[in-house]
Design a protein around this motif. Structure first.
Motif, PDB file in Angstrom:
ATOM      1  N   UNK A  59      29.943  37.901  10.756  1.00 13.94           N
ATOM      2  CA  UNK A  59      30.933  38.776   9.764  1.00 13.94           C
ATOM      3  C   UNK A  59      32.025  37.629   9.220  1.00 13.94           C
ATOM      4  N   UNK A  60      32.557  38.254   8.307  1.00 11.87           N
ATOM      5  CA  UNK A  60      33.507  37.480   7.444  1.00 11.87           C
ATOM      6  C   UNK A  60      34.764  38.246   6.965  1.00 11.87           C
ATOM      7  N   UNK A  61      35.952  37.590   6.861  1.00 11.65           N
ATOM      8  CA  UNK A  61      36.971  38.062   6.156  1.00 11.65           C
ATOM      9  C   UNK A  61      37.691  37.112   5.637  1.00 11.65           C
ATOM     10  N   UNK A  62      38.273  37.161   4.441  1.00  9.35           N
ATOM     11  CA  UNK A  62      39.143  35.954   3.926  1.00  9.35           C
ATOM     12  C   UNK A  62      40.495  35.660   4.632  1.00  9.35           C
ATOM     13  N   UNK A  63      40.742  36.871   5.575  1.00 10.75           N
ATOM     14  CA  UNK A  63      41.921  36.742   6.313  1.00 10.75           C
ATOM     15  C   UNK A  63      41.899  35.986   7.589  1.00 10.75           C
ATOM     16  N   UNK A  64      40.589  35.619   7.875  1.00 13.80           N
ATOM     17  CA  UNK A  64      40.422  34.992   9.315  1.00 13.80           C
ATOM     18  C   UNK A  64      39.842  33.722   9.233  1.00 13.80           C
ATOM     19  N   UNK A  65      40.110  32.734  10.210  1.00 10.04           N
ATOM     20  CA  UNK A  65      39.313  31.361  10.182  1.00 10.04           C
ATOM     21  C   UNK A  65      37.822  31.582  10.838  1.00 10.04           C
ATOM     22  N   UNK A  66      37.056  30.942  10.182  1.00  9.24           N
ATOM     23  CA  UNK A  66      35.695  31.022  10.852  1.00  9.24           C
ATOM     24  C   UNK A  66      35.556  30.893  12.394  1.00  9.24           C
ATOM     25  N   UNK A  67      34.754  31.726  12.955  1.00 15.72           N
ATOM     26  CA  UNK A  67      34.923  31.923  14.442  1.00 15.72           C
ATOM     27  C   UNK A  67      35.000  30.591  15.334  1.00 15.72           C
ATOM     28  N   UNK A  68      34.404  29.503  14.971  1.00 16.84           N
ATOM     29  CA  UNK A  68      34.387  28.205  15.547  1.00 16.84           C
ATOM     30  C   UNK A  68      35.829  27.647  15.537  1.00 16.84           C
ATOM     31  N   UNK A  69      36.490  27.731  14.258  1.00 17.80           N
ATOM     32  CA  UNK A  69      37.804  27.075  14.225  1.00 17.80           C
ATOM     33  C   UNK A  69      38.713  28.221  14.760  1.00 17.80           C
ATOM     34  N   UNK A  70      38.493  29.542  14.851  1.00 20.31           N
ATOM     35  CA  UNK A  70      39.494  30.342  15.614  1.00 20.31           C
ATOM     36  C   UNK A  70      39.282  30.124  16.997  1.00 20.31           C
ATOM     37  N   UNK A  71      38.236  29.699  17.441  1.00 15.85           N
ATOM     38  CA  UNK A  71      38.202  29.699  19.077  1.00 15.85           C
ATOM     39  C   UNK A  71      38.990  28.219  19.279  1.00 15.85           C
ATOM     40  N   UNK A  72      38.713  27.126  18.578  1.00 20.91           N
ATOM     41  CA  UNK A  72      39.503  26.056  18.638  1.00 20.91           C
ATOM     42  C   UNK A  72      41.086  26.163  18.508  1.00 20.91           C
ATOM     43  N   UNK A  74      42.605  29.202  19.280  1.00 17.58           N
ATOM     44  CA  UNK A  74      43.050  29.842  20.415  1.00 17.58           C
ATOM     45  C   UNK A  74      43.260  28.986  21.870  1.00 17.58           C
ATOM     46  N   UNK A  75      42.065  28.281  21.825  1.00 17.35           N
ATOM     47  CA  UNK A  75      42.237  27.151  22.855  1.00 17.35           C
ATOM     48  C   UNK A  75      43.287  26.178  22.824  1.00 17.35           C
ATOM     49  N   UNK A  76      43.784  25.790  21.632  1.00 11.53           N
ATOM     50  CA  UNK A  76      44.901  24.759  21.513  1.00 11.53           C
ATOM     51  C   UNK A  76      46.094  25.840  21.981  1.00 11.53           C
ATOM     52  N   UNK A  77      46.213  26.930  21.404  1.00 12.90           N
ATOM     53  CA  UNK A  77      47.408  27.845  21.979  1.00 12.90           C
ATOM     54  C   UNK A  77      47.704  28.018  23.351  1.00 12.90           C
ATOM     55  N   UNK A  78      46.220  28.211  24.010  1.00  6.19           N
ATOM     56  CA  UNK A  78      46.481  28.421  25.711  1.00  6.19           C
ATOM     57  C   UNK A  78      46.883  27.001  26.206  1.00  6.19           C
ATOM     58  N   UNK A  79      46.650  25.839  25.534  1.00 11.53           N
ATOM     59  CA  UNK A  79      47.046  24.594  26.202  1.00 11.53           C
ATOM     60  C   UNK A  79      48.346  24.097  25.473  1.00 11.53           C
ATOM     61  N   UNK A  80      49.073  25.023  24.621  1.00 10.29           N
ATOM     62  CA  UNK A  80      50.285  24.499  24.168  1.00 10.29           C
ATOM     63  C   UNK A  80      50.095  23.466  23.232  1.00 10.29           C
ATOM     64  N   UNK A  81      49.287  23.088  22.414  1.00  7.61           N
ATOM     65  CA  UNK A  81      49.007  21.996  21.543  1.00  7.61           C
ATOM     66  C   UNK A  81      49.687  22.519  20.155  1.00  7.61           C
TER      67      UNK A  81
END
Length: 81
Positions: A59-72, A74-81
């Protein structure tokens, strides 16, 4: 079952657009200080995560990063980066 705000944002046209606009509004109000808008960014990422969970990674929307980038991100947020 009553729809939540996140559900409404997922069904917006385009999906998650209200959350993306909230980031722009926050940045405008805070002299473009990104640190003050992290809650708005987190809200967009949560919307995008729910969007991809519901509609799949193709799926796609111009408001969201692509799934792979989004997961990255989200992981960075969890790690406090």
């Amino acid at each position: 079952m009553q729809a939540t705000a996140k559900d409404a944002d997922i069904e917006a046209k385009p999906p998650c657009h209200p959350r993306a606009c909230a980031i722009q509004d926050c940045l405008s109000r805070n002299n473009y200080n990104e640190a003050k808008c992290q809650n708005a960014v987190k809200a967009l990422y949560a919307c995008c995560e729910a969007f991809y969970e519901k509609y799949g990674d193709d799926a796609s929307t111009p408001s969201c990063p692509k799934p792979k980038l989004l997961r990255l991100k989200l992981q960075q947020q969890k790690e406090g980066i």
